[in-house]
Design an enzyme around this catalytic site. Structure first.
Site, PDB file in Angstrom:
ATOM      1  N   HIS A 177       1.948   1.884  -3.429  1.00  0.00           N
ATOM      2  CA  HIS A 177       0.875   2.525  -4.225  1.00  0.00           C
ATOM      3  C   HIS A 177       0.890   4.037  -4.015  1.00  0.00           C
ATOM      4  CE1 HIS A 177      -0.987  -1.146  -5.554  1.00  0.00           C
ATOM      5  NE2 HIS A 177      -1.204  -1.573  -4.327  1.00  0.00           N
ATOM      6  N   THR A 198       0.834  -1.210   0.000  1.00  0.00           N
ATOM      7  CA  THR A 198       0.000   0.000   0.000  1.00  0.00           C
ATOM      8  C   THR A 198       0.866   1.258   0.000  1.00  0.00           C
ATOM      9  OG1 THR A 198      -1.649  -1.210   1.255  1.00  0.00           O
ATOM     10  CG2 THR A 198      -1.882   1.167   1.233  1.00  0.00           C
TER      11      THR A 198
HETATM   12 ZN   LIG Z   1       0.129  -3.320   5.282  1.00  0.00          ZN
END
Ligand SMILES: [Zn+2]
Ligand SMILES: [Zn+2]
Length: 360
Positions: A62, A59
């Protein structure tokens, strides 16, 4: 800073500086920047945690690369990071359970407590979830504020660098243990760090065969060290044929950790009729599946997995780690400091790492 002195009698209040170092996403564009910013103040039902170890997650990549998902969700400036281990250094005046000096990690989904899902034991799919380091300030910093109900109290002998890894391990536990595993055969499709952790969970839970599939040799090697009984490098051999040769008729369980459309489709050819197909991997865009042939006609149960069950998954994770049924030592491949954020992200993007520990 408001603190419950009575709850902390006898414990010296740590000196908390005014400012701290933190990695932020400064603007809606690729990158991350180390800055000096104010140490946050916990609200009445929050605690301030001094971050001792944090790990890098997909994440965070990202956000760093500023992909389409981040562009649609994240509002810079924001302190990045969500996987953490640390020590409580200040508590809000209404906090009941945490004390200064407690060693903690955090469930990163902050939920509302009032919606249908929260009221029926499904808080991990709360309709009003905000996520640490995505929607609210994260832990790539010397200090982070965490709501009391999101705290997880770590056993004193849990290595501090394992503490942040409980969060992605929780994703893996939630995925693998979403159904029967002991004595079953499992394919883990996609061996990013959470996929590798899924291999460890499947092994620890008594799976008969744990087949890890990826394109990256480094990560397949790690998957083997963590518990995969067979690894398949999908660009070097026909993964479907190999799985069906190992497990005629197909495996009982697929854990889809890649989010890759091609991998998702080929994994449907590896599962037996009536099997369980649990999806944690997030495709970047809508994908096409052969619903009729691969799901309906073969009676495959497809389930979406998000986050960790609160807090059921955390108890499972803690028991797996405290018993050392899962040993995270091979998983932690790199140690860096916050100012090496660019290096850490480049390494994550290369895929040639397990978990990278960032120390503030
Ligand atoms: Zn995580
Ligand atoms: Zn809710």
């Amino acid at each position: 800073m408001a603190m419950t002195m009575a709850a902390n009698e006898g414990v010296a209040t740590p000196a908390i500086p005014e400012t701290m170092k933190a990695v932020i996403k400064p603007r809606p564009e690729p990158g991350g920047t180390l800055i000096t910013t104010a140490v946050p103040t916990p609200g009445p039902r929050e605690v301030l945690v001094k971050v001792k170890a944090t790990t890098v997650c997909g994440t965070d990549v990202h956000l760093y690369t500023w992909d389409a998902w981040s562009q649609g969700r994240v509002k810079p400036p924001l302190i990045m990071g969500h996987e953490l281990g640390g020590e409580v250094v200040a508590v809000g005046e209404q906090v009941k359970t945490a004390k200064i000096g407690d060693r903690v990690s955090a469930e990163t989904h902050v939920v509302c407590g009032h919606c249908y899902q929260c009221r029926t034991g499904l808080a991990h799919v709360c309709a009003n979830t905000t996520i640490l380091g995505v929607d609210i300030p994260g832990c790539f910093a010397e200090y982070v504020v965490v709501p009391e109900e999101n705290l997880w109290f770590n056993s004193p002998d849990l290595p501090m660098e394992w503490a942040p890894v409980q969060e992605p391990l929780g994703n893996a536990v939630h995925t693998v243990l979403a159904g029967d595993v002991a004595g079953r055969t499992v394919v883990v499709s996609g061996c990013g760090p959470t996929g590798i952790l899924a291999c460890a969970v499947a092994k620890a839970a008594g799976a008969g065969h744990v087949i890890a599939i990826d394109l990256n040799a480094y990560r397949l090697d790690l998957a083997r060290q963590m518990g995969a009984t067979l690894t398949i490098k999908a660009d070097e051999e026909d993964a479907i044929a190999r799985v069906l040769k190992e497990v005629p008729g197909g495996v009982d369980i697929v854990c889809e950790m890649s989010g890759n459309e091609r991998a998702m489709n080929s994994a449907f050819k590896m599962i037996r009729a009536g099997g369980r197909y649990s999806i944690l991997g997030l495709p970047g865009k809508p994908v096409t599946l052969d619903v009729g042939n691969d799901i309906v006609m073969r009676g495959v149960t497809v389930q979406g997995i998000t986050g960790r069950k609160m807090m059921d998954t955390w108890y499972q994770v803690a028991n797996l780690l405290n018993s050392r049924r899962i040993d995270l030592t091979p998983m932690i491949t790199h140690h860096m400091s916050l100012d090496q954020i660019d290096e850490a992200m480049a390494l994550m993007i290369s895929g040639n790492c397990g978990k990278i520990v960032l120390t503030p």
